[in-house]
Design a protein around this motif. Sequence first.
Motif, PDB file in Angstrom:
ATOM      1  N   VAL A  31       2.839  16.356   5.552  1.00  0.00           N
ATOM      2  CA  VAL A  31       3.163  15.261   6.312  1.00  0.00           C
ATOM      3  C   VAL A  31       3.727  13.942   5.566  1.00  0.00           C
ATOM      4  N   GLY A  32       2.995  14.063   4.530  1.00  0.00           N
ATOM      5  CA  GLY A  32       3.162  12.867   3.648  1.00  0.00           C
ATOM      6  C   GLY A  32       2.388  11.593   4.067  1.00  0.00           C
ATOM      7  N   SER A  33       1.256  11.469   4.668  1.00  0.00           N
ATOM      8  CA  SER A  33       0.453  10.602   5.262  1.00  0.00           C
ATOM      9  C   SER A  33      -0.957  11.251   5.541  1.00  0.00           C
ATOM     10  N   ALA A  34      -2.019  10.144   5.707  1.00  0.00           N
ATOM     11  CA  ALA A  34      -3.199  10.783   6.336  1.00  0.00           C
ATOM     12  C   ALA A  34      -2.647  10.981   7.660  1.00  0.00           C
ATOM     13  N   LEU A  35      -3.635  11.700   8.390  1.00  0.00           N
ATOM     14  CA  LEU A  35      -3.485  11.984   9.706  1.00  0.00           C
ATOM     15  C   LEU A  35      -4.439  10.861  10.453  1.00  0.00           C
ATOM     16  N   PRO A  36      -4.335  10.595  11.790  1.00  0.00           N
ATOM     17  CA  PRO A  36      -5.530   9.454  12.347  1.00  0.00           C
ATOM     18  C   PRO A  36      -6.761  10.127  12.300  1.00  0.00           C
ATOM     19  N   GLY A  37      -7.764   9.191  11.776  1.00  0.00           N
ATOM     20  CA  GLY A  37      -9.026   9.363  11.655  1.00  0.00           C
ATOM     21  C   GLY A  37      -9.877  10.140  12.981  1.00  0.00           C
TER      22      GLY A  37
END
Length: 198
Positions: A31-37
């Motif tokens: 995704v290139g990002s953290a996902l929502p916690g």
Amino acid sequence: MSSLDELQALLGEPADRQPNPDHWNEVEQHVGSALPGDFKTFLNVYGSGVISGELVVFHPRGSSPLLERMRKTHQTFTERRDRALSRGGSEHVPYAFHPEPGGLISWGYDYSGDEHFFLPCDPDPEQWKIVTMVHEEGCQTFDGPFSSFALSFVRRLLDVDRYHGIEPEALEFLEPADLEELVAAGEIGPVQPRFEPF
């Protein structure tokens, strides 16, 4: 009480799981990002499964791994969007899909035929919105977070009339005892909150 706490209180205790933060590495790299916690916390606690018999969610290490499903869904919806754009009909698919910059990121679907995505509209994943592609006929945007969306989904299924789920035309042909039998069996009417792992 947070929306995540409320959701977990409604769904009840999950099966005993050993969450591993490393399970998310490959997905988040893709995704290139953290996902929502709250999404990751929920999936770490419950795993892949179905919320209230309707909303399907995927863990990275589930029987249908999240990353595998993401890739297929993004490809399918990108192809549909490309076809719509080539015909000049982009109103039903206003967003691109990952890996396009800012493209929608798949996380689940429901048995009504809707697909659910994160809209990465902010550098902070906790601010991401949720977009539901409604039967491929357009989309609805929800401010999020995931747990608020899922909680609203659960409450909506719980807050329906007792004959919800049966065609109105069929009501005139069923005896009251038959209707009550369907309600008692949970085949129609309000859906009790639950989580079914798969």
